[in-house]
Each structure stands twice: as C-alpha cells, then as structure tokens.
Write a protein that holds these residues in place. Structure first.
Motif, PDB file in Angstrom:
ATOM      1  N   ARG A  51      -6.438   5.610 -13.312  1.00 29.52           N
ATOM      2  CA  ARG A  51      -5.135   5.230 -12.760  1.00 29.52           C
ATOM      3  C   ARG A  51      -5.281   4.603 -11.373  1.00 29.52           C
ATOM      4  NH1 ARG A  51      -3.247   9.963 -12.378  1.00 29.52           N
ATOM      5  NH2 ARG A  51      -2.213   9.938 -14.406  1.00 29.52           N
ATOM      6  N   THR A  52      -6.044   5.257 -10.528  1.00 30.16           N
ATOM      7  CA  THR A  52      -6.192   4.793  -9.150  1.00 30.16           C
ATOM      8  C   THR A  52      -6.808   3.405  -9.092  1.00 30.16           C
ATOM      9  OG1 THR A  52      -6.469   7.098  -8.416  1.00 30.16           O
ATOM     10  CG2 THR A  52      -7.147   5.355  -6.899  1.00 30.16           C
ATOM     11  N   ILE A  53      -7.897   3.214  -9.824  1.00 33.98           N
ATOM     12  CA  ILE A  53      -8.562   1.903  -9.819  1.00 33.98           C
ATOM     13  C   ILE A  53      -7.637   0.824 -10.364  1.00 33.98           C
ATOM     14  CG2 ILE A  53     -10.435   0.571 -10.865  1.00 33.98           C
ATOM     15  CD1 ILE A  53     -12.152   3.115 -10.758  1.00 33.98           C
TER      16      ILE A  53
ATOM     17  N   SER B 255       0.807  -1.218   0.000  1.00 34.14           N
ATOM     18  CA  SER B 255       0.000   0.000   0.000  1.00 34.14           C
ATOM     19  C   SER B 255       0.840   1.268   0.000  1.00 34.14           C
ATOM     20  CB  SER B 255      -0.950   0.010   1.201  1.00 34.14           C
ATOM     21  OG  SER B 255      -1.951  -0.976   1.070  1.00 34.14           O
ATOM     22  N   LEU B 256       1.966   1.285   0.718  1.00 36.21           N
ATOM     23  CA  LEU B 256       2.775   2.501   0.729  1.00 36.21           C
ATOM     24  C   LEU B 256       3.415   2.726  -0.631  1.00 36.21           C
ATOM     25  CD1 LEU B 256       3.734   4.835   2.532  1.00 36.21           C
ATOM     26  CD2 LEU B 256       5.830   3.544   2.931  1.00 36.21           C
ATOM     27  N   PHE B 257       3.939   1.674  -1.232  1.00 37.10           N
ATOM     28  CA  PHE B 257       4.521   1.782  -2.567  1.00 37.10           C
ATOM     29  C   PHE B 257       3.475   2.252  -3.573  1.00 37.10           C
ATOM     30  CE2 PHE B 257       4.835  -0.430  -6.684  1.00 37.10           C
ATOM     31  CZ  PHE B 257       5.965   0.200  -7.200  1.00 37.10           C
ATOM     32  N   THR B 258       2.338   1.564  -3.617  1.00 35.92           N
ATOM     33  CA  THR B 258       1.286   1.910  -4.576  1.00 35.92           C
ATOM     34  C   THR B 258       0.726   3.294  -4.279  1.00 35.92           C
ATOM     35  OG1 THR B 258       0.724  -0.450  -4.705  1.00 35.92           O
ATOM     36  CG2 THR B 258      -0.862   1.110  -5.627  1.00 35.92           C
ATOM     37  N   GLY B 259       0.532   3.580  -2.995  1.00 40.06           N
ATOM     38  CA  GLY B 259       0.011   4.888  -2.616  1.00 40.06           C
ATOM     39  C   GLY B 259       0.916   6.017  -3.056  1.00 40.06           C
ATOM     40  N   ALA B 260       2.230   5.821  -2.920  1.00 41.66           N
ATOM     41  CA  ALA B 260       3.181   6.856  -3.337  1.00 41.66           C
ATOM     42  C   ALA B 260       3.114   7.080  -4.839  1.00 41.66           C
ATOM     43  CB  ALA B 260       4.595   6.468  -2.917  1.00 41.66           C
ATOM     44  N   LYS B 261       3.023   5.996  -5.610  1.00 41.42           N
ATOM     45  CA  LYS B 261       2.956   6.124  -7.069  1.00 41.42           C
ATOM     46  C   LYS B 261       1.649   6.778  -7.509  1.00 41.42           C
ATOM     47  CE  LYS B 261       6.907   4.102  -7.591  1.00 41.42           C
ATOM     48  NZ  LYS B 261       8.092   4.928  -7.917  1.00 41.42           N
ATOM     49  N   VAL B 262       0.545   6.415  -6.851  1.00 39.78           N
ATOM     50  CA  VAL B 262      -0.751   6.998  -7.185  1.00 39.78           C
ATOM     51  C   VAL B 262      -0.793   8.476  -6.794  1.00 39.78           C
ATOM     52  CG1 VAL B 262      -3.203   7.001  -6.568  1.00 39.78           C
ATOM     53  CG2 VAL B 262      -2.065   4.844  -7.083  1.00 39.78           C
ATOM     54  N   ALA B 263      -0.414   8.776  -5.551  1.00 41.84           N
ATOM     55  CA  ALA B 263      -0.520  10.144  -5.033  1.00 41.84           C
ATOM     56  C   ALA B 263       0.410  11.104  -5.747  1.00 41.84           C
ATOM     57  CB  ALA B 263      -0.240  10.153  -3.528  1.00 41.84           C
TER      58      ALA B 263
ATOM     59  N   SER C 297       5.708   9.162   3.827  1.00 45.78           N
ATOM     60  CA  SER C 297       4.693   9.118   4.879  1.00 45.78           C
ATOM     61  C   SER C 297       3.534   8.205   4.495  1.00 45.78           C
ATOM     62  CB  SER C 297       4.165  10.531   5.140  1.00 45.78           C
ATOM     63  OG  SER C 297       3.012  10.507   5.961  1.00 45.78           O
ATOM     64  N   ILE C 298       2.905   7.617   5.526  1.00 41.79           N
ATOM     65  CA  ILE C 298       1.725   6.780   5.273  1.00 41.79           C
ATOM     66  C   ILE C 298       0.528   7.634   4.847  1.00 41.79           C
ATOM     67  CG2 ILE C 298       2.398   4.869   6.754  1.00 41.79           C
ATOM     68  CD1 ILE C 298       0.558   6.018   8.912  1.00 41.79           C
ATOM     69  N   SER C 299       0.696   8.956   4.804  1.00 40.45           N
ATOM     70  CA  SER C 299      -0.362   9.794   4.245  1.00 40.45           C
ATOM     71  C   SER C 299      -0.623   9.425   2.787  1.00 40.45           C
ATOM     72  CB  SER C 299       0.001  11.276   4.345  1.00 40.45           C
ATOM     73  OG  SER C 299       1.163  11.576   3.601  1.00 40.45           O
ATOM     74  N   ALA C 300       0.387   8.830   2.122  1.00 40.49           N
ATOM     75  CA  ALA C 300       0.202   8.373   0.745  1.00 40.49           C
ATOM     76  C   ALA C 300      -0.880   7.305   0.663  1.00 40.49           C
ATOM     77  CB  ALA C 300       1.517   7.820   0.185  1.00 40.49           C
TER      78      ALA C 300
ATOM     79  N   ARG D  46      -6.464   5.666  -0.752  1.00 40.69           N
ATOM     80  CA  ARG D  46      -7.776   5.145  -0.352  1.00 40.69           C
ATOM     81  C   ARG D  46      -8.893   6.150  -0.651  1.00 40.69           C
ATOM     82  NH1 ARG D  46      -6.295   2.501   5.549  1.00 40.69           N
ATOM     83  NH2 ARG D  46      -5.800   0.394   4.818  1.00 40.69           N
ATOM     84  N   ARG D  47      -8.627   7.422  -0.373  1.00 36.06           N
ATOM     85  CA  ARG D  47      -9.621   8.459  -0.646  1.00 36.06           C
ATOM     86  C   ARG D  47      -9.940   8.521  -2.139  1.00 36.06           C
ATOM     87  NH1 ARG D  47      -7.363  14.266  -0.547  1.00 36.06           N
ATOM     88  NH2 ARG D  47      -6.696  13.448  -2.574  1.00 36.06           N
TER      89      ARG D  47
END
Length: 245
Positions: A198-200, A175-183, A229-232, A237-238
């Motif tokens: 992209r997000t989906i 999730s952190l890896f994917t979240g960083a790439k998405v965000a 940061s885990i804020s990614a 998720r948002r």
C-alpha cells in the motif's frame, strides 16, 4: 453590507482566464460564504451573465468539495474551518475578497473555481483499502486495538480530501493527503498484511500525478480544515523507507 469581489473566471483548462470584479450591496453577516456566492450568481443570471462555477456538496465541512482559495489562503481566514462553514460575519462592510481556485499542476481548471481533483482519487485507488473477501472478515470490534492507536488512526481518517494542503504548499505537494491515507490504514491491525504494498503504491502514484515533494514548510497543516498533523508525512516516509529496503 457592501462586499467587493475579485473572482477568477476561466472557461476551461485551455483558456487563459483572469479576475473579474463584482460588487454586492446586500450581503448579510448571517450568510455563509457559499450563500454569498449564491446571491452573486442570482444577480448574474438576472443580468444574463454566466454564473460563477464553484464546487460544493454537503455544505457541512464533511465532503471537501468547497476548497476555495480566499484572499490567498485555502478555505479562508478561519483556522480549522472549511469554506462552506465560513460566514460573512468574518468580514466588514466595504471589504474586498479575492477568490480563486486551488493552484497545482495536478489540478487542471474545469471552469472558474472548479478544478479536477481526480488525481487524489487515483492515489487512493491504488492502495487506500483493505482487501478482505466479503463474508470472511471477523467482526472488527473483536480485534483488540490500543486506544492511542485507534485515536491516531481516527485522526488521520478525518481527512476530507479537499486539497487545501496541496493548494497551500509552495511545492504543490500531496504529502499530507497521501500521508493521512497511508497512516490511517497502516496504524490498524487490519491494514498490516498490505502495509508495504500500500505504502509503495500510493507514494509512487502521488509522484506519477505530478505533485511536488514535501519540504517541511508545514503550510499544509496550517490550512487543513480538520487539523491533520504533519506527523502523517513522517509516518508515510518511515513506512516507505522500510518497505523499499
């Protein structure tokens, strides 16, 4: 100084594998961690033993290839430090160091300390880009971006794809890896046209690869060598919930 090593040896993904003990008597405190492994391999080759396979490239904390689990911690004991930037001065004479590959079902062992991390590449492939025909995109510097937005996007973009977050997570979540790439891309104006798609795509590919779900342990943030940061994860998720509703 003398260093005792307990290193995971495994011929391939089908092999059971196990730890092997080695001792080095001539380790300098000025060596990097990977240089110490180079010295070990030189000794093993001289003895006619297969050297320990480990992954590396830049040795500058940029490429993310060197992810090793050292004494149970991805990249070793130093905060915000990749394994290739770790030096032997962080250890004492007579210390025992346990070295193993990052553990995750989506990371099959290729040999010894080298794992196949192509699952992370496939997550990026399905959406980690901005589709613009060559020659038609305006100069990026002409697009106004607020400083706080560009700073945030840059922080997410510093992810080096090492997989330490996955190795540290009790659920082997990406999730952190994917979240960083998405965000990273979703933060910028250039990334808005494909934001939902992209997000989906990236979140669903992450699930297809067999990574676990995030349970907010935050172990990923603790071991990230660039301090993402885990804020990614919250951003991802948002955006995912907005995209599917």
């Amino acid at each position: 100084m003398k260093i005792n090593l307990k290193i995971w040896r495994q011929k391939n993904a089908e092999d059971k594998g196990g730890f092997q003990d080695y001792t080095l008597d001539n380790v300098s405190e000025h060596m990097s961690f990977l240089e110490m492994l180079d010295v070990l391999n030189e000794d093993l080759i001289m003895e006619g033993i297969d050297p320990v396979e480990f992954d590396y490239d830049c040795r500058e904390g940029i490429c993310g290839s060197c992810n090793l689990v050292i004494n149970g911690r991805a990249h070793g004991p130093k905060h915000k430090t990749a394994a290739c930037q770790l030096h032997m001065r962080n250890y004492s004479d007579g210390d025992t160091i346990v070295i193993e590959p990052p553990r995750a079902a989506a990371f099959p062992v290729i040999k010894d300390l080298v794992v196949d991390r192509s699952a992370m590449d496939r997550i990026v492939e399905v959406g980690g880009y901005v589709s613009v025909n060559t020659g038609q995109a305006p100069e990026a510097n002409l697009i106004p971006v607020k400083k706080e937005v560009s700073d945030q996007a840059f922080d997410y973009a510093t992810c080096i794809g090492c997989g330490a977050c996955i190795a540290a997570c009790p659920n082997s979540s990406a999730s952190l890896f994917t979240g960083a790439k998405v965000a990273h891309l979703n933060s910028l104006p250039q990334g808005q046209p494909e934001r939902d798609k992209r997000t989906i795509a990236m979140v669903e590919q992450m699930e297809k690869e067999g990574f676990g779900d995030c349970s907010n342990f935050a172990e990923c943030e603790a071991v990230c060598p660039v301090g993402i940061s885990i804020s990614a994860i919250a951003e991802m998720r948002r955006d995912y919930m907005k995209a599917i509703l």
